[in-house]
Write a protein that holds these residues in place. Structure first.
Motif, PDB file in Angstrom:
ATOM      1  N   ASP A  87      -0.958  52.127  34.661  1.00 37.87           N
ATOM      2  CA  ASP A  87       0.239  51.360  35.418  1.00 37.87           C
ATOM      3  C   ASP A  87      -0.274  49.818  35.556  1.00 37.87           C
ATOM      4  N   ALA A  88      -1.473  49.687  35.851  1.00 36.59           N
ATOM      5  CA  ALA A  88      -2.142  48.084  35.779  1.00 36.59           C
ATOM      6  C   ALA A  88      -1.766  47.807  34.350  1.00 36.59           C
ATOM      7  N   GLU A 118      -6.146  34.037  36.324  1.00 39.93           N
ATOM      8  CA  GLU A 118      -4.672  34.636  36.748  1.00 39.93           C
ATOM      9  C   GLU A 118      -4.925  36.061  37.043  1.00 39.93           C
ATOM     10  N   ILE A 119      -4.443  36.522  37.786  1.00 42.36           N
ATOM     11  CA  ILE A 119      -4.340  38.114  38.039  1.00 42.36           C
ATOM     12  C   ILE A 119      -3.075  38.476  37.216  1.00 42.36           C
ATOM     13  N   VAL A 120      -3.210  39.095  36.203  1.00 37.52           N
ATOM     14  CA  VAL A 120      -1.929  39.448  35.410  1.00 37.52           C
ATOM     15  C   VAL A 120      -1.540  40.870  35.274  1.00 37.52           C
ATOM     16  N   GLY A 121      -2.351  41.821  36.009  1.00 40.39           N
ATOM     17  CA  GLY A 121      -1.968  43.324  35.981  1.00 40.39           C
ATOM     18  C   GLY A 121      -2.581  43.977  37.097  1.00 40.39           C
ATOM     19  N   TRP A 122      -1.797  44.769  37.899  1.00 44.25           N
ATOM     20  CA  TRP A 122      -2.236  45.431  39.066  1.00 44.25           C
ATOM     21  C   TRP A 122      -1.330  46.660  39.215  1.00 44.25           C
ATOM     22  N   SER A 123      -2.048  47.393  39.838  1.00 41.13           N
ATOM     23  CA  SER A 123      -1.094  48.840  40.430  1.00 41.13           C
ATOM     24  C   SER A 123      -1.777  49.353  41.766  1.00 41.13           C
ATOM     25  N   VAL A 124      -1.215  50.104  42.600  1.00 40.66           N
ATOM     26  CA  VAL A 124      -1.591  50.682  43.630  1.00 40.66           C
ATOM     27  C   VAL A 124      -1.134  52.301  43.458  1.00 40.66           C
ATOM     28  N   GLY A 125      -2.383  52.890  44.178  1.00 39.65           N
ATOM     29  CA  GLY A 125      -1.991  54.497  44.215  1.00 39.65           C
ATOM     30  C   GLY A 125      -2.769  54.994  45.309  1.00 39.65           C
ATOM     31  N   LYS A 181       0.054  48.562  31.947  1.00 37.65           N
ATOM     32  CA  LYS A 181       1.210  48.349  31.446  1.00 37.65           C
ATOM     33  C   LYS A 181       2.063  47.219  32.566  1.00 37.65           C
ATOM     34  N   SER A 182       1.524  46.679  33.464  1.00 37.76           N
ATOM     35  CA  SER A 182       2.323  45.417  34.175  1.00 37.76           C
ATOM     36  C   SER A 182       1.896  44.385  33.588  1.00 37.76           C
ATOM     37  N   ILE A 183       0.979  44.178  32.453  1.00 35.75           N
ATOM     38  CA  ILE A 183       0.459  42.656  32.142  1.00 35.75           C
ATOM     39  C   ILE A 183       1.660  42.219  31.141  1.00 35.75           C
ATOM     40  N   PRO A 184       2.263  41.350  31.217  1.00 33.81           N
ATOM     41  CA  PRO A 184       3.212  40.632  30.770  1.00 33.81           C
ATOM     42  C   PRO A 184       3.013  40.209  29.315  1.00 33.81           C
ATOM     43  N   TYR A 185       1.887  40.566  28.687  1.00 33.31           N
ATOM     44  CA  TYR A 185       1.484  40.029  27.363  1.00 33.31           C
ATOM     45  C   TYR A 185       1.392  41.285  26.441  1.00 33.31           C
ATOM     46  N   ASP A 186       1.364  40.736  25.131  1.00 35.94           N
ATOM     47  CA  ASP A 186       1.161  41.789  24.189  1.00 35.94           C
ATOM     48  C   ASP A 186      -0.494  42.296  23.763  1.00 35.94           C
ATOM     49  N   LEU A 187      -0.619  43.354  24.460  1.00 33.61           N
ATOM     50  CA  LEU A 187      -2.162  43.591  24.535  1.00 33.61           C
ATOM     51  C   LEU A 187      -2.768  44.030  23.226  1.00 33.61           C
ATOM     52  N   ASP A 188      -1.756  43.919  22.007  1.00 34.71           N
ATOM     53  CA  ASP A 188      -2.524  44.131  20.657  1.00 34.71           C
ATOM     54  C   ASP A 188      -3.272  43.050  20.130  1.00 34.71           C
ATOM     55  N   LYS A 189      -3.056  41.731  21.065  1.00 38.17           N
ATOM     56  CA  LYS A 189      -3.948  40.475  20.567  1.00 38.17           C
ATOM     57  C   LYS A 189      -5.216  40.437  21.391  1.00 38.17           C
ATOM     58  N   VAL A 190      -5.376  41.284  22.302  1.00 40.66           N
ATOM     59  CA  VAL A 190      -6.686  40.997  23.196  1.00 40.66           C
ATOM     60  C   VAL A 190      -7.825  41.318  22.163  1.00 40.66           C
ATOM     61  N   GLU A 191      -8.817  40.321  22.486  1.00 41.05           N
ATOM     62  CA  GLU A 191      -9.922  40.472  21.605  1.00 41.05           C
ATOM     63  C   GLU A 191     -11.145  41.044  22.513  1.00 41.05           C
ATOM     64  N   VAL A 192     -11.334  40.622  23.787  1.00 41.12           N
ATOM     65  CA  VAL A 192     -12.148  41.421  24.651  1.00 41.12           C
ATOM     66  C   VAL A 192     -11.511  41.928  25.776  1.00 41.12           C
ATOM     67  N   PHE A 193     -11.999  43.158  26.274  1.00 41.40           N
ATOM     68  CA  PHE A 193     -11.460  43.722  27.543  1.00 41.40           C
ATOM     69  C   PHE A 193     -12.809  44.102  28.217  1.00 41.40           C
ATOM     70  N   HIS A 194     -12.985  43.492  29.283  1.00 39.04           N
ATOM     71  CA  HIS A 194     -14.204  43.794  29.951  1.00 39.04           C
ATOM     72  C   HIS A 194     -13.981  44.199  31.484  1.00 39.04           C
ATOM     73  N   THR A 195     -14.834  45.110  31.810  1.00 42.40           N
ATOM     74  CA  THR A 195     -14.893  45.767  33.108  1.00 42.40           C
ATOM     75  C   THR A 195     -16.451  45.697  33.571  1.00 42.40           C
ATOM     76  N   ASP A 196     -16.277  45.274  34.950  1.00 39.14           N
ATOM     77  CA  ASP A 196     -17.961  45.433  35.406  1.00 39.14           C
ATOM     78  C   ASP A 196     -17.944  46.786  36.005  1.00 39.14           C
ATOM     79  N   ARG A 197     -17.080  47.843  36.297  1.00 45.13           N
ATOM     80  CA  ARG A 197     -17.412  49.033  36.918  1.00 45.13           C
ATOM     81  C   ARG A 197     -18.307  49.092  37.930  1.00 45.13           C
ATOM     82  N   GLY A 198     -18.181  47.729  38.603  1.00 42.39           N
ATOM     83  CA  GLY A 198     -18.887  47.738  40.018  1.00 42.39           C
ATOM     84  C   GLY A 198     -18.426  48.249  41.278  1.00 42.39           C
ATOM     85  N   ALA A 199     -18.906  48.065  42.341  1.00 41.92           N
ATOM     86  CA  ALA A 199     -18.708  48.831  43.551  1.00 41.92           C
ATOM     87  C   ALA A 199     -17.366  48.170  43.914  1.00 41.92           C
TER      88      ALA A 199
END
Length: 90
Positions: free
Chosen positions: A25-26, A8-15, A28-46
């Protein structure tokens, strides 16, 4: 931002610029408590390159919102037994 549990797409922003505020901004748009996130991953891809030219940020936001609604409510994912993210989550 994608929830890997149900795709599910849970957070997004445009600019108009890629900067830290856009990411914040993205997040902040996530409707969950981010204190409980165990893994945050980005592929930093193209980035996706789109030849479409938006007339305004408002148009971009509206079309992005519509796409996310389709993705979360309608698009079937083979990894979710061919269910949409929100149907799988329910």
């Amino acid at each position: 931002m994608l929830d890997l549990y149900n795709r599910e797409i849970v957070g997004w922003s445009v600019g108009s610029n890629k900067n830290a505020d856009l990411v914040l901004d993205a997040m902040k748009s996530i409707p969950y408590d981010l204190d409980k996130v165990e893994v945050f991953h980005t592929d930093r891809g193209a980035e996706f390159v789109n030849a479409y030219k938006f007339k305004s940020l408002e148009q971009l936001a509206l079309l992005t919102h519509d796409y996310i609604h389709w993705w979360n409510h309608k698009r079937k994912h083979s990894t979710l037994n061919n269910l949409s993210p929100l149907t799988f989550k329910a």
